[in-house]
Design an enzyme around this catalytic site. Structure first.
Site, short mmCIF file in Angstrom:
data_model
loop_
_atom_site.label_atom_id
_atom_site.label_comp_id
_atom_site.label_asym_id
_atom_site.label_seq_id
_atom_site.Cartn_x
_atom_site.Cartn_y
_atom_site.Cartn_z
CB CYS B 37 -0.92 0.02 1.22
SG CYS B 37 -1.94 -1.43 1.34
CB CYS B 105 -0.68 10.11 6.01
SG CYS B 105 -0.19 9.89 4.29
#
Lengths: 404, 139
Positions: B37, B105
């Site tokens: 990812c 994030c």
């Protein structure tokens, strides 16, 4: 040495000053409409267009009547694919392409699929090359078009176009080639390569943005297209609209310079590229070349830096303009589909950087880039949990990740 | 895309970058994400008397992922275990001015904090006597 450094020449190139010089009179004194038949302003503009058309035709060994000007390679691809499909759909609905084509080919094909086209996407080998035999085997009696790119925009791999052209000819199927990354950089001969339609543009070869061309074969066979833009019947009716004369003149000049300087320029650019590759691979461990080691565009270098993420790496060398196959540069979480098609793991695809050496790249810039890349990679590897685990001897492929 | 100055600062000067030994007393480790990812975060806390006295991170990911985890270690230090569990990804987004495409994030950083806290609690539970575990579970 001036900063920032431009090393993203697959994306676009600066105009060569000689190109700009050739264009300038066509904005002011020679501003006529090349379609005006009744006065000297029109004739002057037409002369400029004719000269450019000849320069371009000469580079690819075509007739100047076979060059259709467009706004760029994306439009050329659209016109070739949609124009052929509409014209020949009575004959068949099958189109063959490859999975690593540019989006300017894949997206129009997606839209044609909605209109009833049946598209075969050939896979490529691990170096990014299409196997001509796969093309042959995919052809059916419904196949009307093969569209395979000359050189890939990410990894620079050059396809065996001549072999594919030969098969297309044998089977009587039209062959379109997206040659945007190749024209002007490697020799292209539409006769020898058996190409029926070919897309390319000026801004990849030190010409202006906003102008491209579609080569459309006139003899053996005569290719017919349904136009996408109707109007004044310009460009043999295939692409109406007043011609952007200054851009066309610039395109012609850019092509002329490529033709005159290609042999010498290729040697110089390839030497810089090879030095960059050698410098990077000897300065760091676990860096991997993506694409073909030899059958590759002279200015292309695509490398994966294991254990570091591409966008973070670009951030660490922000005074150097580069490009990454990392997903973080796109809105999706998917990394480069080109690298994935080669069988490069997602982790290494996220770690990829594309370097594009061009006409104005200097040896000093290459040395600077090697040094800065090494520093940035070390900085990020120190920070990388993957690097730490690999150093501890953990096989990362056996770890159970909590994917998100 | 332009990065905020705070993201650039964390990237250039990462806070508390490094590792503790996982088996060390009072250390909780959280590893989240996957190389496929494009981001993996390792966040570690060192707890003494229910207070986080130190924190460290290592991150594979883009600049925003690095900044999110670096910031998380700064915020964790000095907090109690319960307080640390309250840190929300939206606070990280706000502090670092993350654009919408980078929100994941901050989510990953919050997940890493939770994973480290859980690891610490699990270790603490097995290290203590059954009575103490029952007592802390009831609190």
């Amino acid at each position: 040495m001036k900063l920032p450094i431009y090393m993203d020449n697959h994306s676009t190139t600066p105009c060569d000053p000689r190109v700009v010089e050739a264009m300038l009179p066509y904005f002011t004194e020679k501003f006529g409409n090349s379609a005006s038949r009744n006065h000297s302003f029109g004739w002057e503009a037409e002369e400029g267009v004719d000269r450019a058309r000849k320069q371009i035709a000469k580079l690819i060994n075509a007739d100047s009547k076979e060059i259709v000007f467009t706004s760029g390679a994306t439009e050329s691809d659209n016109l070739a694919l949609k124009g052929v499909f509409e014209m020949y759909r009575e004959k068949g609905d099958h189109i063959i392409t490859s999975s690593t084509e540019h989006r300017a080919v894949l997206d129009p094909l997606k839209s044609l699929e909605k209109k009833g086209a049946n598209v075969t996407y050939l896979s490529v080998d691990k170096l990014g090359m299409v196997n001509p035999e796969d093309v042959r085997n995919a052809i059916t009696d419904k196949t009307i078009l093969i569209s395979i790119m000359l050189a890939n925009n990410e990894i620079g791999t050059i396809n065996p176009i001549k072999e594919i052209g030969k098969i297309a000819k044998e089977k009587g199927v039209l062959f379109h080639c997206d040659a945007t990354q190749g024209v002007g950089k490697i020799p292209v001969d539409v006769q020898d390569m058996g190409i029926d339609l070919m897309s390319f543009s000026a801004h990849k070869i030190y010409g202006p943005k906003g102008i491209g061309a579609l080569y459309v074969r006139r003899k053996a066979p005569r290719v017919r297209l349904v136009p996408m833009i109707d109007g004044g019947g310009h460009e043999r009716g295939m692409r109406s609209g007043t011609l952007p004369v200054p851009l066309i003149v610039g395109f012609g000049k850019a092509v002329e310079l490529c033709e005159q300087e290609m042999a010498e320029e290729t040697i110089r650019i390839k030497a810089l590229r090879d030095r960059l590759q050698e410098g990077i691979t000897s300065a760091m461990e676990e860096v991997y070349l993506n694409g073909h080691p030899t059958e590759r565009l002279p200015g292309n270098l695509n490398i994966s830096f294991a254990y570091v993420e591409g966008e973070a790496l670009l951030m660490g060398v922000k005074e150097i303009a580069l490009s990454s196959g990392s997903a973080c540069t796109s809105a999706t979480l998917e990394p480069s589909y080109v690298l994935r098609a080669l069988g490069v793991g997602s982790d290494l695809a996220h770690s990829s950087i594309r370097f594009g050496i061009g006409r104005f790249t200097t040896a000093e810039e290459v040395e600077y880039t090697i040094d800065r890349m090494a520093k940035a990679v070390n900085h990020l590897r120190e920070m990388s949990p993957l690097y730490e685990m690999a150093k501890e001897g953990i096989d990362l492929t056996t770890v159970q990740w909590a994917a998100h | 895309m332009a990065y905020s100055e705070k993201v650039i600062d964390h990237y250039n000067n990462p806070r508390n970058m490094g590792s503790f030994k996982k088996e060390e007393d009072g250390v909780g480790t959280g590893i989240v994400g996957a190389p496929e990812c494009g981001d993996v975060m390792k966040l570690q806390i060192k707890v003494e008397n229910d207070t986080i006295v130190d924190a460290k991170f290592k991150t594979f990911g883009c600049g925003s992922a690095i900044a999110s985890s670096s910031l998380a270690t700064e915020w964790l230090k000095g907090k109690t275990v319960d307080e640390a569990g309250q840190i929300k990804n939206t606070e990280i987004v706000q502090e670092l001015n993350l654009p919408p495409v980078k929100i994941h994030c901050s989510v990953l950083a919050e997940d890493a904090i939770k994973a480290a806290l859980n690891d610490y609690k699990k270790k603490a539970a097995t290290a203590t006597t059954p009575e103490e575990t029952a007592a802390s579970a009831g609190s």
